[in-house]
Write an enzyme that holds these catalytic residues in place. Structure first.
Site, PDB file in Angstrom:
ATOM      1  N   GLY B 130       0.858  -1.181   0.000  1.00 42.42           N
ATOM      2  CA  GLY B 130       0.000   0.000   0.000  1.00 42.42           C
ATOM      3  C   GLY B 130       0.888   1.222   0.000  1.00 42.42           C
ATOM      4  N   ASP B 239       2.038  12.602  -8.460  1.00 39.30           N
ATOM      5  CA  ASP B 239       2.329  14.032  -8.265  1.00 39.30           C
ATOM      6  C   ASP B 239       1.311  14.893  -9.003  1.00 39.30           C
ATOM      7  OD1 ASP B 239       4.481  13.694  -6.620  1.00 39.30           O
ATOM      8  OD2 ASP B 239       6.013  13.996  -8.156  1.00 39.30           O
ATOM      9  N   ARG B 242      -2.549  14.272  -7.381  1.00 45.04           N
ATOM     10  CA  ARG B 242      -2.857  14.613  -5.985  1.00 45.04           C
ATOM     11  C   ARG B 242      -3.679  15.883  -5.806  1.00 45.04           C
ATOM     12  NH1 ARG B 242       2.674  12.657  -4.366  1.00 45.04           N
ATOM     13  NH2 ARG B 242       2.161  10.542  -3.754  1.00 45.04           N
ATOM     14  N   ARG B 267     -33.392  25.968  11.292  1.00 46.76           N
ATOM     15  CA  ARG B 267     -33.630  25.241  12.546  1.00 46.76           C
ATOM     16  C   ARG B 267     -33.808  26.208  13.728  1.00 46.76           C
ATOM     17  NH1 ARG B 267     -35.391  20.635  15.031  1.00 46.76           N
ATOM     18  NH2 ARG B 267     -34.102  20.092  16.847  1.00 46.76           N
ATOM     19  N   GLU B 363      -4.726   7.418  -2.760  1.00 46.18           N
ATOM     20  CA  GLU B 363      -3.670   8.097  -3.522  1.00 46.18           C
ATOM     21  C   GLU B 363      -2.547   8.591  -2.608  1.00 46.18           C
ATOM     22  OE1 GLU B 363      -6.594   9.674  -6.911  1.00 46.18           O
ATOM     23  OE2 GLU B 363      -4.543  10.376  -7.109  1.00 46.18           O
ATOM     24  N   GLY B 364      -2.171   7.747  -1.686  1.00 42.89           N
ATOM     25  CA  GLY B 364      -1.128   8.075  -0.715  1.00 42.89           C
ATOM     26  C   GLY B 364      -1.768   8.585   0.560  1.00 42.89           C
TER      27      GLY B 364
END
Lengths: 269, 382
Positions: B130, B239, B242, B267, B363-364
């Protein structure tokens, strides 16, 4: 062979809460944003789809042309038509067109169809949101000598000679085949209009839109505008809708008499 | 608010807003509930030319930059992060071809990906690889004019739905990280199949599956770049992609903020709108400020990528990690402002909170982003 699809669109005020000027009996359009008549968006989409469906026929040059009659600022809705996929747009604008009723408008539109040339299908929305008459389509067809098929809910099939349509009647559908050229008006259920693509939006922004007036269309000024109109708006009022259907069944002569009586005694009821 | 968008960017926003309003919002809760892949919406996105944003005009693209991709992704994510993920993951899938593919590969694959006729996926992650992407085990062996792939990829977004896959596999085990290579694998290649569709916490409209390669035959000409370039291609791709994950985070945060703001004005408690209470006001102020800061960082990172600035890798990592943390916080606060209603599926904010979590992971992970930032700082300074 050239095969052009002409789509008639109209600029209407966006609000459905338009007020009526009590003095002039005309619609007060000031302040309302102008949009494409919502029914005409379906006509544009169908015009684009028909062109796409004909793409496989060899040597057929197809083009979808959006046309509107209106003041110069109507150019905006023509650009929107291009962003929705129309190849080209023409603005029919001339001072002498002002005040045209549906007949005078239809004269201008049918002259435009002749000038565009090779028009095989003319598509209109079922009616406009402001005038609500639904008369322009049939009148254009009459003036051009084309058949008219209104309230179309589906284009079943077509080729470069004929078209098979599904038409909504009061309580049923008819399947109708027509030889081209033809004028049709379409219902909302006919399609689900696409969202404009970025390419077409860029194209719409840069498109050059021709303007045709009485000179270009070679029409007599007395046949258009207020002078060329067969009707006058005498009064506009809010109408309470009261729909009653009465079935009349007897021999033809008796039916005609009955309808005649109904029409000419309507106000008294 | 003005962001000084160009006319083209305004058009992209206009298109995306319409897609969100007309196509995504009416069905998003159903797509989430029933885990339905948004095939029709992706077709609409394709027809609207949004896949073309990634791709140069030569291959039927619009030749815009990552900034425009981020703007589109941000707006689509306001509607549904699951749909936006499916859109963005196709871009991630074809970026390796765009970055390192040959002209022949680009001619062959990019036009159909630009039109949205085909969609792509990115296959890097494995069960034991991973964050440590260098330890992938999937192997590719050259035999005659084909590579033979064996191994399994895990948690691949658009898996089973995509037509074209960028797959990373080891061609030389002796070279470690420099022994990985990238391949273009088509869905119907012999020996390529898919595992079960994963059940997820959020982004449930998106499809996540295993990619299974059993003696999968990949023609030699489908190697991207050269043997051994795989890891570099993957890093270059990430890169570039991201900032778009940052944009997803900004979009979902903005949507949650708008829901919370709207609700707080309607509310009533203790006889007045809850927006009149300072506790709520301060939450809204923090949510808005953080979302805005994240957006600015994402846009700046995207511009840096488009200008190929040397600091673009660091900025991309900053944008991804900062914006995704903001998204998690803002969506959680939105649920808090809506209280019990926010926790119910009748309101969209609980979905936004579930969806937002993935932006901190995929993605990291954000921890890996911090590694990227710190290593770049230490190596290159300012």
């Amino acid at each position: 062979m050239k095969f052009k699809i002409m789509v008639c669109i109209k600029q209407v005020p966006s609000s459905t809460e338009i007020k009526i000027d009590p003095v002039t009996n005309t619609l007060m359009r000031e302040g309302a944003e102008n949009i494409i008549n919502p029914f005409d968006v379906y006509a544009i989409e169908e015009g684009v789809r028909i062109r796409e469906r004909l793409a496989d026929i060899p040597e057929l040059e197809t083009e979808t042309v959006a046309v509107t009659m209106g003041p110069p600022q109507s150019e905006k809705i023509l650009r929107e038509a291009i962003s929705l996929g129309a190849d080209k747009a023409v603005l029919l604008s001339d001072r002498s067109f002002a005040g045209s009723d549906t007949l005078a408008t239809s004269r201008v539109l049918s002259a435009a169809a002749k000038k565009i040339s090779d028009v095989k299908i003319i598509i209109c929305g079922k009616q406009s949101m402001d005038g609500d008459t639904g008369q322009v389509g049939p009148e254009v067809a009459q003036l051009l000598g084309f058949p008219f098929i209104g309230y179309v809910s589906e284009v079943r099939s077509l080729d470069n000679k004929k078209i098979l349509l599904k038409q909504l009647k009061e309580k049923k559908y008819d399947i109708i085949e027509a030889q081209l050229p033809v004028v049709i008006s379409v219902l909302k259920e006919i399609n689900n209009p696409r969202i404009p693509g970025l390419k077409n939006m860029m194209k719409a922004k840069n498109a050059s839109i021709e303007t045709w007036g009485i000179k270009e269309l070679m029409i007599d000024a007395s046949k258009v505008g207020l002078d060329g109109s067969a009707t006058r708006v005498v009064k506009i009022f809010k109408h309470e809708i009261n729909s009653n259907t009465k079935m009349i069944s007897s021999d033809l002569k008796a039916q005609i008499d009955e309808i005649y009586k109904e029409i000419f005694t309507y106000d008294k009821n | 608010m003005s962001y000084f968008y160009t006319e083209e960017q305004e058009m992209i926003i206009d298109i995306c807003n319409r897609i969100v309003r007309e196509k995504i919002n009416p069905v998003r809760s159903q797509l989430d509930e029933d885990e339905i892949f948004p095939t029709e919406i992706l077709s609409e996105i394709g027809r609207s030319d949004l896949f073309r944003l990634f791709i140069p005009e030569k291959w039927d693209g619009m030749g815009t930059g990552i900034l425009e991709v981020c703007i589109a992704t941000e707006i689509l994510s306001k509607g549904c992060l699951g749909v936006a993920t499916s859109y963005a993951a196709s871009g991630l899938g074809f970026l390796p071809i765009l970055i390192s593919g040959s002209d022949e590969q680009k001619d062959r694959y990019l036009p159909s990906l630009a039109s949205g006729g085909k969609i792509a996926a990115f296959g890097l992650t494995e069960a034991d690889a991973g964050s440590d992407a260098g330890s992938i085990k999937t192997k590719a062996k050259l035999e005659g004019s084909n590579y033979i792939l064996n191994g399994t990829k895990q948690w691949i977004t658009n898996g089973g739905e995509a037509d074209i896959y960028s797959v990373f596999a080891v061609t030389d085990e002796s070279k470690g990280i420099r022994g990985a290579s990238a391949f273009i694998v088509e869905k119907d290649f012999e020996g390529f199949s898919f595992g079960k569709k994963e059940k997820k916490l959020g982004i449930r409209a998106s499809a996540t599956r295993e990619l299974v390669f059993e003696n999968c035959i990949v023609p030699k000409e489908n190697l991207i770049g050269k043997e051994g370039m795989g890891f570099i291609i993957a890093m270059k791709t990430l890169d570039k992609s991201r900032p778009a994950v940052g944009a997803q985070a900004v979009g979902v945060a903005q949507a949650a903020l708008e829901e919370a703001l709207c609700y707080s004005k309607i509310r009533k408690q203790f006889g007045q709108a809850i927006s009149s209470f300072q506790a709520i006001q301060h939450m809204l102020a923090e949510m808005a400020t953080n979302t805005e800061a994240a957006r600015q960082l994402v846009y700046h990172a995207a511009k840096a990528v488009d200008s190929e600035l040397k600091e673009s890798s660091r900025l991309s990592a900053m944008a991804k990690f900062f914006a995704s943390d903001v998204a998690m916080k803002v969506t959680t606060d939105a649920v808090q402002i809506l209280g019990g209603y926010g926790y119910m599926r009748d309101y969209p904010v609980e979905k936004m909170m579930r969806d937002a979590k993935i932006t901190q992971i995929y993605e990291g992970t954000n921890q890996i982003q911090k590694n990227v930032i710190a290593l770049d700082l230490i190596k290159n300074g300012f």
